[in-house]
Design an enzyme around this catalytic site. Structure first.
Site, PDB file in Angstrom:
ATOM      1  CG  ASP A  13      -0.343   0.181   2.529  1.00 34.13           C
ATOM      2  OD1 ASP A  13       0.896   0.333   2.626  1.00 34.13           O
ATOM      3  OD2 ASP A  13      -1.090   0.206   3.529  1.00 34.13           O
ATOM      4  CB  CYS A  70       0.667  -2.503   4.703  1.00 34.27           C
ATOM      5  SG  CYS A  70       0.340  -3.470   6.185  1.00 34.27           S
ATOM      6  CB  THR A  72       1.586  -2.675  11.120  1.00 32.10           C
ATOM      7  OG1 THR A  72       0.394  -3.203  10.528  1.00 32.10           O
ATOM      8  CG2 THR A  72       1.343  -1.325  11.772  1.00 32.10           C
ATOM      9  CB  ILE A  74      -1.028  -6.233  11.177  1.00 30.44           C
ATOM     10  CG1 ILE A  74       0.117  -6.264  12.192  1.00 30.44           C
ATOM     11  CG2 ILE A  74      -2.240  -6.992  11.717  1.00 30.44           C
ATOM     12  CD1 ILE A  74      -0.129  -5.436  13.446  1.00 30.44           C
ATOM     13  N   GLY A  75      -2.297  -5.839   8.458  1.00 27.48           N
ATOM     14  CA  GLY A  75      -3.491  -5.873   7.619  1.00 27.48           C
ATOM     15  C   GLY A  75      -3.273  -6.590   6.300  1.00 27.48           C
ATOM     16  CG  HIS A 103       9.891 -24.460  12.004  1.00 21.54           C
ATOM     17  ND1 HIS A 103      10.032 -24.149  13.328  1.00 21.54           N
ATOM     18  CD2 HIS A 103      11.053 -25.044  11.628  1.00 21.54           C
ATOM     19  CE1 HIS A 103      11.227 -24.524  13.738  1.00 21.54           C
ATOM     20  NE2 HIS A 103      11.871 -25.068  12.722  1.00 21.54           N
ATOM     21  CG  ASN A 104       5.323 -21.604  10.051  1.00 17.47           C
ATOM     22  OD1 ASN A 104       6.039 -20.694  10.451  1.00 17.47           O
ATOM     23  ND2 ASN A 104       4.744 -22.452  10.876  1.00 17.47           N
ATOM     24  CG  HIS A 138       8.449 -28.432  10.784  1.00 19.45           C
ATOM     25  ND1 HIS A 138       8.104 -27.852  11.984  1.00 19.45           N
ATOM     26  CD2 HIS A 138       9.772 -28.696  10.849  1.00 19.45           C
ATOM     27  CE1 HIS A 138       9.181 -27.753  12.744  1.00 19.45           C
ATOM     28  NE2 HIS A 138      10.210 -28.265  12.083  1.00 19.45           N
ATOM     29  NE  ARG A 141       4.284 -29.936  14.816  1.00 20.20           N
ATOM     30  CZ  ARG A 141       5.457 -29.940  15.393  1.00 20.20           C
ATOM     31  NH1 ARG A 141       6.408 -29.108  15.000  1.00 20.20           N
ATOM     32  NH2 ARG A 141       5.706 -30.766  16.382  1.00 20.20           N
TER      33      ARG A 141
END
Length: 153
Positions: A13, A70, A72, A74-75, A103-104, A138, A141
């Site tokens: 953004d 962006c 932060t 977060i959004g 791991h992800n 992993h 998971r």
């Protein structure tokens, strides 16, 4: 980094446009094809549009990885994660970038331009792209957070 021909989709953004430009420059210098999905200016825009655009590009296989920015992080990470094919992690440093790949098996990362310095962000992107998924425990998971899985009753 992953092989130089690994395509990467970028989105930001207005708060992240300068950091995105620096990331793009670094990626192109390393030989990565880059899909810059905007924004390209500092006029106020809506981060969900760019999170969704990068998520779709990665989900459809037009890019192997995505990087979002962006204010932060977060959004825009929440917006990207609305796509069931995406595992977007908000990272603030190299350790987070490395672990989210190991791991992800994250395929998109989000950065906060107001939270993380540019040099740290560049190092995090390099680390993200160069770190393989470890698999093993992993993998089990990841299956549990993938579409179609439901918790035992």
């Amino acid at each position: 980094m992953n092989p130089a021909n690994t395509p990467v989709a970028l989105g930001a953004d207005h708060a992240g446009v300068a950091m995105k430009a620096a990331i793009r420059e670094m990626l192109e210098a390393a030989g990565h094809p880059v899909a810059d999905l905007g924004t390209h200016g500092t006029e106020s825009v809506d981060y969900p549009d760019f999170g969704a655009a990068v998520a779709s590009t990665v989900a459809e296989g037009r890019a192997a990885f995505g990087v979002l920015v962006c204010g932060t992080g977060i959004g825009i990470s929440i917006a990207a994660n609305r796509n069931p094919a995406i595992r977007c992690a908000l990272v603030h440093d190299v350790t987070g970038a490395r672990l989210t790949r190991q791991h992800n098996d994250a395929n998109v990362i989000a950065l906060g331009a107001r939270m993380t310095g540019i040099e740290v962000a560049l190092d995090a992107v390099r680390t993200f792209l160069s770190t393989p998924f470890e698999g093993g425990r992993h993998g089990r998971r990841i299956q549990k957070i993938s579409p179609g899985w439901s918790a035992p009753q």
